[in-house]
Design a protein around this motif. Structure first.
Motif, short mmCIF file in Angstrom:
data_model
loop_
_atom_site.label_atom_id
_atom_site.label_comp_id
_atom_site.label_asym_id
_atom_site.label_seq_id
_atom_site.Cartn_x
_atom_site.Cartn_y
_atom_site.Cartn_z
N ASN A 46 0.84 -1.20 0.00
CA ASN A 46 0.00 0.00 0.00
C ASN A 46 0.87 1.24 0.00
O ASN A 46 2.08 1.18 0.27
N ASP A 47 0.25 2.36 -0.32
CA ASP A 47 0.99 3.62 -0.45
C ASP A 47 1.06 4.43 0.84
O ASP A 47 1.76 5.44 0.90
N GLY A 48 0.33 4.02 1.86
CA GLY A 48 0.36 4.77 3.10
C GLY A 48 -0.40 6.09 2.99
O GLY A 48 -1.02 6.40 1.96
N LYS A 49 -0.34 6.88 4.05
CA LYS A 49 -1.00 8.18 4.09
C LYS A 49 0.05 9.27 4.25
O LYS A 49 0.80 9.26 5.23
N PRO A 50 0.12 10.20 3.31
CA PRO A 50 1.15 11.26 3.38
C PRO A 50 1.17 12.00 4.71
O PRO A 50 2.25 12.35 5.21
N SER A 51 -0.01 12.24 5.30
CA SER A 51 -0.04 12.99 6.57
C SER A 51 0.61 12.18 7.69
O SER A 51 1.32 12.74 8.54
N GLU A 52 0.37 10.86 7.72
CA GLU A 52 0.99 10.01 8.73
C GLU A 52 2.49 9.89 8.50
O GLU A 52 3.28 9.91 9.44
N ASP A 53 2.88 9.76 7.23
CA ASP A 53 4.31 9.70 6.90
C ASP A 53 5.02 10.96 7.39
O ASP A 53 6.09 10.89 8.00
N ALA A 54 4.42 12.09 7.11
CA ALA A 54 5.04 13.37 7.49
C ALA A 54 5.12 13.50 9.00
O ALA A 54 6.14 13.95 9.55
N ALA A 55 4.07 13.08 9.70
CA ALA A 55 4.07 13.17 11.16
C ALA A 55 5.16 12.30 11.77
O ALA A 55 5.82 12.69 12.74
N LEU A 56 5.36 11.11 11.20
CA LEU A 56 6.40 10.22 11.71
C LEU A 56 7.79 10.80 11.42
O LEU A 56 8.67 10.80 12.29
N ARG A 57 7.96 11.34 10.21
CA ARG A 57 9.24 11.96 9.84
C ARG A 57 9.58 13.12 10.77
O ARG A 57 10.72 13.31 11.17
N GLU A 58 8.57 13.92 11.06
CA GLU A 58 8.80 15.16 11.80
C GLU A 58 8.80 14.96 13.32
O GLU A 58 9.06 15.92 14.07
#
Length: 285
Positions: A46-58
């Protein structure tokens, strides 16, 4: 001077990769986390959710990603090899998207073919994936197994031929699981056992240890059984984890637990490892 190793664990991500994962990390007092981004027992991507990806990165929390358990780059079955290749490629891409430091993959099994044939297969199919990793992407972390069947890597010495097959690519690094190593025959519970194993690892793959899965073992040394136990409750015991923390080859290498139980047991394991870290640091002056 002792270089501090961050201590954390594999986290549950129910409710969202970052939302659930960071909540669980806080609950167990993890300083570093490992996550799955797909079903660990399936092939669906799956492609994941950009908002969750960004929150984890940040978030500032160091992250590692673990590939699904089905992945076997040594498999003689064409369908399994194809799905494994795509799964590793997907994990490396998702790792880059969430800012992961490394993507853990089991080193796999030759199953019914010879180990030499499986290693040639790694050169053909896994090495190109390493070449695809962008400069700011995660390393691929090779995790040796407990030694059952036709496993390609069990002891740390087995990593020599494996890395040879990958031309010692700089993005091929190591994740060492203490339960796997113990079950494969490295007697970590014996006096000097941890140092002996890490010295051997350094001889084969100097500077490549990037993550430790800190797990005790339900079974005896050499059992070839992969059954994790809580820290100090198994046949490895507590003190070998202090030996690991004080060894130069593990200096600054994060420790992630993958032990049984829920949040309360995971917190206990992490706090115990932190106490060992404090004692090692204090003794080092």
């Amino acid at each position: 001077m002792t270089v501090t190793s961050l201590i954390g664990g594999h986290v549950l991500v129910a409710g969202g990769l970052a939302t659930g994962g960071l909540r669980y990390a806080a609950e167990i007092e993890a300083e570093v986390v490992q996550v799955f981004v797909t079903n660990p027992r399936g092939w669906a991507l799956n492609d994941g959710k950009p908002s969750e990806d960004a929150a984890l990165r940040e978030s500032g929390v160091p992250v590692f990603l673990h590939t699904p358990y089905l992945v076997n780059m040594g498999s003689p079955t064409a369908d399994t090899l194809e799905k494994s290749t795509e799964s590793v490629r997907h994990a490396l891409r998702r790792g880059a998207e969430i800012g992961a430091l490394g993507v853990v993959v089991h080193t796999g099994s030759a199953v019914s073919q010879s180990k030499d044939a499986a290693l040639r297969q790694l050169h053909e199919h896994l090495l190109p994936l390493l070449e695809e990793i962008p400069e700011d992407g995660p390393d691929l972390l090779l995790e040796p197994m407990a030694g059952q069947g036709q496993m390609l890597c069990a002891t740390v010495q087995d990593l020599g031929p494996y890395l040879d097959a990958l031309d010692h690519h700089p993005r091929a690094n190591i994740c060492l699981d203490t339960c796997h190593a113990f079950s494969a025959g490295h007697d970590l519970a014996a006096p000097g056992g941890v140092a002996e194993m890490l010295d051997a690892l350094h001889a084969v793959a100097p500077g490549r240890l990037k993550l430790v899965h800190a797990n005790d073992s339900k079974d005896l040394c050499g059992s070839k059984r992969d059954r994790h136990e809580n820290i100090g409750a198994g046949h490895i015991g507590t003190e070998p984890f202090a030996d690991l923390l004080r060894h130069p080859a593990a200096a600054g290498v994060p420790l992630c637990i993958e032990t049984p139980g829920k949040a309360d047991k995971h917190r206990e394991d992490i706090l115990l490892l932190k106490k060992l870290r404090e004692s090692v640091t204090a003794a080092a002056g």
